[in-house]
Design a protein around this motif. Structure first.
Motif, short mmCIF file in Angstrom:
data_model
loop_
_atom_site.label_atom_id
_atom_site.label_comp_id
_atom_site.label_asym_id
_atom_site.label_seq_id
_atom_site.Cartn_x
_atom_site.Cartn_y
_atom_site.Cartn_z
N ILE A 87 31.88 -12.86 39.82
CA ILE A 87 31.13 -13.41 38.69
C ILE A 87 29.71 -13.68 39.13
O ILE A 87 29.43 -13.92 40.32
CB ILE A 87 31.82 -14.70 38.16
CG1 ILE A 87 31.21 -15.09 36.81
CG2 ILE A 87 31.71 -15.83 39.18
CD1 ILE A 87 32.00 -16.17 36.10
N ARG A 88 28.80 -13.66 38.14
CA ARG A 88 27.37 -13.81 38.44
C ARG A 88 26.69 -14.51 37.27
O ARG A 88 26.98 -14.21 36.10
CB ARG A 88 26.75 -12.43 38.66
CG ARG A 88 25.24 -12.45 38.86
CD ARG A 88 24.68 -11.04 38.89
NE ARG A 88 23.23 -11.06 39.13
CZ ARG A 88 22.67 -11.02 40.31
NH1 ARG A 88 23.43 -10.90 41.39
NH2 ARG A 88 21.36 -11.06 40.45
N TYR A 89 25.76 -15.40 37.60
CA TYR A 89 24.91 -16.01 36.59
C TYR A 89 23.47 -15.60 36.86
O TYR A 89 22.97 -15.71 37.99
CB TYR A 89 25.00 -17.54 36.62
CG TYR A 89 23.98 -18.22 35.74
CD1 TYR A 89 24.13 -18.23 34.35
CD2 TYR A 89 22.85 -18.82 36.29
CE1 TYR A 89 23.19 -18.82 33.54
CE2 TYR A 89 21.89 -19.42 35.49
CZ TYR A 89 22.06 -19.42 34.11
OH TYR A 89 21.12 -20.00 33.29
N ASN A 90 22.78 -15.09 35.83
CA ASN A 90 21.39 -14.65 35.93
C ASN A 90 20.49 -15.52 35.07
O ASN A 90 20.86 -15.89 33.95
CB ASN A 90 21.23 -13.21 35.41
CG ASN A 90 21.95 -12.19 36.24
OD1 ASN A 90 21.79 -12.13 37.43
ND2 ASN A 90 22.76 -11.37 35.59
N TYR A 91 19.32 -15.78 35.57
CA TYR A 91 18.25 -16.35 34.75
C TYR A 91 16.97 -15.58 35.06
O TYR A 91 16.58 -15.45 36.23
CB TYR A 91 18.04 -17.83 35.04
CG TYR A 91 16.82 -18.39 34.32
CD1 TYR A 91 16.87 -18.69 32.97
CD2 TYR A 91 15.61 -18.58 35.01
CE1 TYR A 91 15.76 -19.18 32.31
CE2 TYR A 91 14.49 -19.07 34.35
CZ TYR A 91 14.57 -19.37 32.99
OH TYR A 91 13.47 -19.84 32.33
N ASP A 92 16.34 -15.04 34.03
CA ASP A 92 15.12 -14.27 34.20
C ASP A 92 14.05 -14.78 33.26
O ASP A 92 14.31 -15.04 32.08
CB ASP A 92 15.38 -12.78 33.92
CG ASP A 92 16.33 -12.15 34.92
OD1 ASP A 92 15.89 -11.88 36.04
OD2 ASP A 92 17.51 -11.94 34.57
N LYS A 93 12.85 -14.90 33.77
CA LYS A 93 11.71 -15.36 32.97
C LYS A 93 10.50 -14.48 33.29
O LYS A 93 10.23 -14.18 34.46
CB LYS A 93 11.39 -16.81 33.28
CG LYS A 93 10.24 -17.41 32.45
CD LYS A 93 10.01 -18.85 32.82
CE LYS A 93 8.89 -19.48 31.99
NZ LYS A 93 9.26 -19.59 30.56
N LYS A 94 9.77 -14.09 32.24
CA LYS A 94 8.56 -13.29 32.42
C LYS A 94 7.45 -13.88 31.56
O LYS A 94 7.63 -14.10 30.36
CB LYS A 94 8.80 -11.83 32.04
CG LYS A 94 9.69 -11.10 33.03
CD LYS A 94 9.80 -9.62 32.73
CE LYS A 94 10.66 -8.93 33.78
NZ LYS A 94 10.81 -7.47 33.54
N ILE A 95 6.32 -14.11 32.21
CA ILE A 95 5.12 -14.57 31.51
C ILE A 95 4.07 -13.49 31.70
O ILE A 95 3.69 -13.16 32.83
CB ILE A 95 4.63 -15.90 32.08
CG1 ILE A 95 5.71 -16.99 31.92
CG2 ILE A 95 3.34 -16.32 31.39
CD1 ILE A 95 5.33 -18.30 32.57
N ALA A 111 8.78 -15.10 27.81
CA ALA A 111 10.17 -14.84 27.42
C ALA A 111 11.10 -15.13 28.58
O ALA A 111 10.76 -14.92 29.75
CB ALA A 111 10.33 -13.39 26.98
N ASP A 112 12.27 -15.63 28.24
CA ASP A 112 13.29 -15.83 29.26
C ASP A 112 14.66 -15.55 28.65
O ASP A 112 14.82 -15.51 27.43
CB ASP A 112 13.22 -17.23 29.87
CG ASP A 112 13.49 -18.33 28.86
OD1 ASP A 112 13.60 -18.02 27.66
OD2 ASP A 112 13.61 -19.50 29.26
#
Length: 862
Positions: free
Chosen positions: A536-544, A579-580
């Motif tokens: 299992i994996r948890y991702n968090y991605d944010k781009k400005i 955006a995230d």
């Protein structure tokens, strides 16, 4: 006086104790002191003596080597029988029990048990045939003899790998047709294929162009690997391991010469620096003349001019701690790249707007009839300066029944290009320069170990921070001839002097990205033959992102009609994106080992590619910028896979894999006729499906013949893509977009295969013992589309390549061999690219012609 008496008493006590200890030892037989062991080492088959064979006493460091007669002699203080370790780089290592003072030892050439190939893809050393993942491995020595000095050559070794590149920045690296967008690179998207060098993820596609320096092994993992690696890997991963420093002195020197002025030099030195500290320094330099001739500048381009350096320090303060500090730097300064016009398509524009009519009116004629004349006509000098490097600190600490690993890294990339994007010797688009700089910082903590007799696992925490920006600006500039290409009416205003001359756009943008993840995978062995592997994996991605594009140059005017003509080419654009997104992903695998030589596995996984940002310019509609396209939705991959791995004999393996990937919101790069979107833009195709069958195998026969082969069938298509731009031949029609559902994905051949063989024979060269070898590798791929929207013109025919080598590997570490790539001198395209503006002409990325040369190598080991 008291102190003196105390010292005398202490000395007497120690003397008495030592006397008692010595007396106690007299009951044990004394070892044989200064006993000579004399022996000869010979080849099992030829019975010829072997030179430079290392003889080491088991359990100690005492060692010697055989002389030119294959003889050795050393003195031991141990009592016979004793065990000695006999090793040579071209033979199987043996442990021999010596019964007498004189002995004859026979060594056999390696008759490799292919099941013993070790991989680290699951963060521990395992036999490749026991890992429930389809993996292709290439040893560093095999890469060197195949002339694969960067990742571009791997596509001819592993059929499931696709790599397309018109220059370093515009590199597409895919596995099974998935991973990166096809065509020109958009900086706002993340790759789907993980590229790892010694555990460090390398984020930008251009960074994959680093030269292979001192590589130990490359593992190509197919399918999503998000529960094993820090960064999202929705299509697969390249796991590259370099050679570590050693505590015994070694040196490698290699020099190659070839046609087209090819010169390559490599060297590596390793050895101890202090107690528990070893170092390694490696260098690579490559030069080659250009393979295209620019008739406009009267010079060759598309040459090679690479320098690479790598340094490492290995520190082992205790047996449970290993620290590796590494740094590398590569500089590539080719005179190129350029592309020849490969063809012209008749679009649906009016006759006077067809390419042939346009250049005729301008009095221009392409000075070659066929792209394979290897001539080009570019009025702008091409360059592609690519600099990359970084520093990493890797720590492995044994804790309990496992190992805690920390990988900290910083990497830097600087790109300084200049391109002529109209592919013509007239001033249409005179400048295309996307200067960029990128910094990334990453940190990973991972623990791999054994929980109990039934369960092992890995758990990790990962962070990646990226700062990508223009350096200082991207420039696109038009020339005096653009008016005729843009002309869409009989208005005399089009011929206004200087209207488009020097008219361009300067773009500044920056993207700051954050990627965080927590992942784990368990290997549960409830029954002796059954393994269940949930992950299992948890991702968090944010781009400005900030994007600012401003026009400049051209005719200074207040005339609304002339301004409207200029705005039809370039307009100002400004937007910001913040955006995230976060998500959970994972996989479940089941493996059943029927016997030690046959096992089957099945996997289901779901994974994601992060959100994307368009930073290549946005298309317009009715004069308005389509800002809703600034952000691209994340890509979701549902993946099914089943296969089996087998060892029919001790020296053969045969593996088969069946798979299907269903992708929602597939991130793709599409083209538009608008000149202001020169590089195309990112979009989401609703649904894509990729499925296939892969078969690979190896066999060693008769102790001198090795054969390896792989074949892949890949069926990749758009299930639903209702709003794709029209293909080149339909530009100018009634519709600007088209439903291409059911069409094939670009860059994917239905069939590809490779077959390699090598024959070795013991012998002598000028009195030097060793092995002669002759090898050949054949690679084939069927035809494929070279356009995001399928076109009947932008398709590349299938081709077959033959690479070969012939040489001698000396027993003392000296090797010499001749080699050839594309031995049959096959002319073929690697990629076809429509020119900006979609006027009808398209260029071809032409593959290298036949190359050949000779390599000298010396490996010194103490």
């Amino acid at each position: 006086m008291k102190k003196a008496i105390f010292k005398i008493s202490l000395l007497l006590s120690v003397t008495v104790a030592n006397t008692k200890f010595i007396h106690a030892q007299e009951t044990i037989p004394k070892p044989i002191i200064n006993d000579s062991i004399i022996g000869t080492v010979i080849d099992t088959n030829t019975k010829e003596p072997l030179v430079a064979v290392k003889i080491q006493l088991e359990g100690v460091t005492h060692q010697t080597k055989t002389d030119t007669n294959g003889e050795f002699k050393f003195i031991t203080g141990q009592k016979l029988p004793i065990n000695i370790i006999v090793s040579h780089q071209d033979y199987e290592k043996r442990t021999i029990t010596v019964q007498s003072n004189e002995t004859i030892i026979e060594l056999s050439p390696p008759f490799e048990n292919l099941n013993q190939v070790l991989v680290t893809s699951r963060r521990r050393k395992e036999k490749i045939q026991e890992v429930p993942i389809p993996i292709s491995t290439i040893k560093g020595a095999a890469l060197e003899e195949a002339g694969a000095f960067n990742v571009n050559r791997l596509k001819e070794i592993v059929p499931t790998v696709q790599l397309y590149s018109s220059n370093a920045r515009n590199t597409t690296l895919n596995i099974r047709g998935l991973g990166s967008t096809y065509g020109l690179t958009n900086d706002g998207i993340d790759p789907g294929v993980g590229f790892y060098l010694d555990g460090v993820y390398i984020a930008r596609p251009a960074a994959t162009w680093l030269d292979f320096i001192d590589i130990e092994q490359i593992e190509v993992l197919r399918g999503p690997q998000g529960t094993l690696f820090g960064k999202n890997t929705t299509a697969g991963a390249f796991n590259i391991t370099s050679r570590l420093p050693k505590f015994s002195p070694e040196a490698n020197v290699e020099v190659s010469y070839g046609n087209l002025g090819f010169i390559q030099a490599k060297t590596s030195v390793t050895g101890p620096l202090a107690k528990n500290l070893a170092g390694r320094i490696s260098f690579s330099g490559t030069q080659r003349d250009g393979n295209l001739y620019n008739v406009y500048t009267n010079r060759k381009i598309n040459d090679i001019n690479n320098l690479g350096f790598r340094g490492q320090l290995l520190f082992t303060p205790t047996k449970d701690i290993k620290l590796v500090l590494s740094g590398d730097y590569s500089a590539q300064k080719p005179d190129g790249y350029g592309w020849a016009v490969a063809g012209v398509v008749k679009t649906q524009r009016a006759d006077y707007r067809q390419f042939d009519a346009i250049i005729k009116d301008l009095g221009y004629e392409i000075p070659y009839k066929n792209a394979f004349e290897r001539k080009i006509d570019l009025d702008t000098q091409s360059k592609a300066d690519n600099k990359l490097g970084g520093i990493a600190l890797n720590a492995d600490i044994k804790i309990g029944n496992g190992t805690l690993t920390s990988t900290s890294a910083w990497r830097h990339w600087k790109w300084d290009p200049l391109n002529d994007r109209d592919y013509l010797g007239i001033p249409v688009y005179t400048v295309s320069s996307g200067n960029s700089v990128h910094d990334q910082w990453s940190q990973e903590f991972r623990y791999t170990g054994k929980i109990n007799d039934k369960i092992t696992g890995v758990v990790g925490v990962y962070g990646l921070w990226q700062d990508l920006r223009t350096d200082p600006v991207h420039i696109e500039e038009a020339g005096a001839a653009l008016w005729r290409f843009q002309q869409n009416s009989d208005s005399p205003l089009w011929q206004t002097p200087g209207l488009f001359d020097g008219f361009g756009i300067k773009t500044k943008y920056g993207i700051k990205s954050t990627s965080l993840a927590v992942y784990t995978q368990i290997d549960w062995n409830p029954l002796s033959k059954l393994h269940i592997l949930p992950g299992i994996r948890y991702n968090y991605d944010k781009k400005i992102a900030n994007y600012d594009r401003q026009t400049y140059g051209g005719l200074e005017t207040n005339d609304p009609a002339l301004i409207a003509l200029k705005n039809g080419v370039y307009t100002n654009q400004t937007f910001n994106v913040n955006a995230d997104a976060d998500n959970w992903s994972g996989q479940l695998s089941v493996q059943y080992k029927f016997t030690s030589n046959w096992n089957a596995y099945a996997t289901y996984s779901i994974s994601y590619k992060p959100i994307g940002v368009n930073v290549g310019g946005l298309p317009t509609s009715n004069g308005q910028v389509m800002l809703d396209l600034a952000q691209v939705k994340p890509e979701t991959v549902n993946h099914f896979e089943a296969g089996f791995k087998s060892n029919p004999t001790r020296n053969s393996l045969l593996n088969v894999t069946f798979y299907q990937s269903n992708i929602n919101d597939y991130q793709t790069q599409v083209q538009t006729p608008e000149p202001g979107v020169n590089r195309g833009y990112l979009a989401n195709a609703e649904k894509v499906r990729v499925r296939g069958i892969e078969l690979d195998g190896n066999i060693s026969l008769y102790k001198f013949l090795k054969i390896n082969g792989a074949i892949a069938y890949t069926d990749a298509k758009y299930v639903k893509f209702t709003n794709a731009p029209v293909p080149l031949e339909e530009v100018g029609g009634s519709q600007a977009f088209k439903d291409v559902s059911g069409g094939v994905l670009p860059g994917v051949s239905k069939w590809s295969w490779s077959l390699g063989t090598e024959v070795t024979k013991r012998g002598k060269l000028i009195g030097l013992n060793g092995s002669y070898f002759i090898g050949a590798d054949v690679f084939h791929r069927s035809d494929f589309s070279s356009s995001s929207s399928p076109s009947k013109y932008l398709n590349i025919d299938g081709y077959t390549l033959l690479n070969a080598r012939l040489g001698f590997r000396g027993s003392n570490g000296i090797s010499i061999f001749i080699w050839s790539r594309n031995l049959t001198n096959k002319d073929y395209y690697e990629q076809l690219l429509a020119a900006p503006g979609s006027y009808g002409q398209y260029a071809g990325v032409i593959a290298d012609p036949r190359t050949y040369g000779i390599t000298f190598r010396y490996n010194f080991k103490q």
